[in-house]
Each structure stands twice: as structure tokens, then as C-alpha cells.
Design an enzyme around this catalytic site. Sequence first.
Site, PDB file in Angstrom:
ATOM      1  N   ASP A   8       1.193  -1.287   0.001  1.00  0.00           N
ATOM      2  CA  ASP A   8      -0.280  -0.100  -0.271  1.00  0.00           C
ATOM      3  C   ASP A   8       1.408   1.004   0.337  1.00  0.00           C
ATOM      4  OD1 ASP A   8       0.717   0.131   2.250  1.00  0.00           O
ATOM      5  OD2 ASP A   8      -1.230   0.302   3.603  1.00  0.00           O
ATOM      6  N   CYS A  65       3.229  -3.896   3.827  1.00  0.00           N
ATOM      7  CA  CYS A  65       2.431  -2.211   4.479  1.00  0.00           C
ATOM      8  C   CYS A  65       3.045  -1.155   5.400  1.00  0.00           C
ATOM      9  CB  CYS A  65       0.774  -2.338   4.349  1.00  0.00           C
ATOM     10  SG  CYS A  65       0.449  -3.219   6.501  1.00  0.00           S
ATOM     11  N   THR A  67       2.577  -1.096   8.934  1.00  0.00           N
ATOM     12  CA  THR A  67       2.906  -2.436   9.478  1.00  0.00           C
ATOM     13  C   THR A  67       3.205  -3.446   9.588  1.00  0.00           C
ATOM     14  OG1 THR A  67       0.224  -2.870  10.633  1.00  0.00           O
ATOM     15  CG2 THR A  67       0.844  -0.960  11.686  1.00  0.00           C
ATOM     16  N   HIS A  98       9.879 -24.038   9.492  1.00  0.00           N
ATOM     17  CA  HIS A  98       8.987 -24.476   9.622  1.00  0.00           C
ATOM     18  C   HIS A  98       7.005 -24.162   9.268  1.00  0.00           C
ATOM     19  CE1 HIS A  98      11.396 -25.080  14.070  1.00  0.00           C
ATOM     20  NE2 HIS A  98      11.697 -25.332  13.286  1.00  0.00           N
ATOM     21  N   ASN A  99       7.145 -23.487   8.155  1.00  0.00           N
ATOM     22  CA  ASN A  99       5.899 -22.567   7.726  1.00  0.00           C
ATOM     23  C   ASN A  99       5.947 -22.754   6.533  1.00  0.00           C
ATOM     24  OD1 ASN A  99       6.725 -21.280  10.218  1.00  0.00           O
ATOM     25  ND2 ASN A  99       4.866 -22.405  11.179  1.00  0.00           N
ATOM     26  N   ARG A 109       6.705   0.617   8.093  1.00  0.00           N
ATOM     27  CA  ARG A 109       7.321   1.749   9.740  1.00  0.00           C
ATOM     28  C   ARG A 109       7.469   1.817  11.054  1.00  0.00           C
ATOM     29  NH1 ARG A 109       0.432   4.213   8.239  1.00  0.00           N
ATOM     30  NH2 ARG A 109       1.320   5.396   6.634  1.00  0.00           N
ATOM     31  N   HIS A 133       7.110 -30.963   9.713  1.00  0.00           N
ATOM     32  CA  HIS A 133       6.210 -29.307   9.521  1.00  0.00           C
ATOM     33  C   HIS A 133       5.568 -29.559   7.945  1.00  0.00           C
ATOM     34  CE1 HIS A 133       8.930 -28.014  12.756  1.00  0.00           C
ATOM     35  NE2 HIS A 133      10.611 -28.377  11.933  1.00  0.00           N
TER      36      HIS A 133
HETATM   37  C1  RB5 Z   1      -1.913   3.349   6.434  1.00  0.00           C
HETATM   38  O1  RB5 Z   1      -1.758   4.148   6.911  1.00  0.00           O
HETATM   39  C2  RB5 Z   1      -2.092   1.979   7.939  1.00  0.00           C
HETATM   40  O2  RB5 Z   1      -2.937   1.315   8.111  1.00  0.00           O
HETATM   41  C3  RB5 Z   1      -1.338   0.447   6.824  1.00  0.00           C
HETATM   42  O3  RB5 Z   1      -0.245   0.515   6.132  1.00  0.00           O
HETATM   43  C4  RB5 Z   1      -1.465  -0.775   7.812  1.00  0.00           C
HETATM   44  O4  RB5 Z   1      -0.055  -0.650   8.937  1.00  0.00           O
HETATM   45  C5  RB5 Z   1      -2.233  -1.315   7.525  1.00  0.00           C
HETATM   46  O5  RB5 Z   1      -2.156  -2.976   8.415  1.00  0.00           O
END
Ligand code: RB5
Length: 142
Positions: A8, A65, A67, A98-99, A109, A133
Site C-alpha cells: 500500500d 504495508c 505495520t 517451519h511454515n 514503518r 512440518h
Molecule cells: C496505512 O495507514 C496503514 O493502516 C497500513 O499501511 C497498515 O499498517 C495496516 O495494517
Amino acid sequence: MKIAIGCDHAGYELKEIVKDKLTSEGYELIDLGTNSSESVDYPIYGKAVGEKVASGECDKGIAICGTGIGISISCNKVKGVRAALCNTEHLAEMSREHNDANVLCLGAREIDKELALKIVDKWLSTDFLGGKHLRRIKMLEE
Ligand code: RB5
């Protein structure tokens, strides 16, 4: 090896860095976007990466993304996908051994770029151990 990659807006910058590195190393990449820092919805890109891997068109996927959480949930909604959110090299190694994780998820971030690239290296260079596994990942599909 053919790798699907998607993100994203929060993962866009890191996606470009990962893409440059892997392209220079000879990997074939299918970039599913997004292609700017303009706000978009991560489920679209997680699904797109997951489908490329589940269909067999790509061997593995990388999804990014902010997180790593939202996009990993999205990837894992696609049957046949085992997406692992890894923010250490150890988790990357375990997710392969393992997975047999077939999609690596990163939180742009949450970790710096140097660590992200080390995680990608470790994930791509680690093989599945099989054995007990394999029984367990088969259970995931049932
Ligand atoms: C975007 O702001 C953020 O919510 C997205 O990148 C992600 O962290 C969602 O899980």
C-alpha cells in the site's frame, strides 16, 4: 524464481528498494502496485499478491504495508497462502523452515531499510525443513 510484490502507500518506498535489490540479483518480479505514496487500501494489494502465489504464477510473494499486519491478514485470506509477517531475520528463517511461508510481509514503518533487506535475504535463502512440518502445513489446508 518469480516473485510477486505489492504494497500500500505506506510500503511504497520500501517496495521500490526491495524491487531494485532483487532485480539486480536476477529475480523476476511481478509488481502489483501500488505505485505511489497516495493513500490506497491494503486489502487490494494483499489479495493480488496472494492470488499470484496461490495460482502458481509466482513462486513466492512479498507484501508490504505500514505495520505489515493488514497486508498479511489480506494475503492469508487467499487459500493456499501462508503469509508471515517478519520483523527479524530469525522470524524470516523460522517462517521458511517451519511454515514454508510463501509470502513474506514487512512493516515499512516498523523496521529500517537495512534490516528489511536482510530479512528479505534470509527469507529467500532459507529452505523448508519438511518432515513433521509438512504434516502441519498440510493440516492448514484441510
Ligand atoms: C496505512 O495507514 C496503514 O493502516 C497500513 O499501511 C497498515 O499498517 C495496516 O495494517
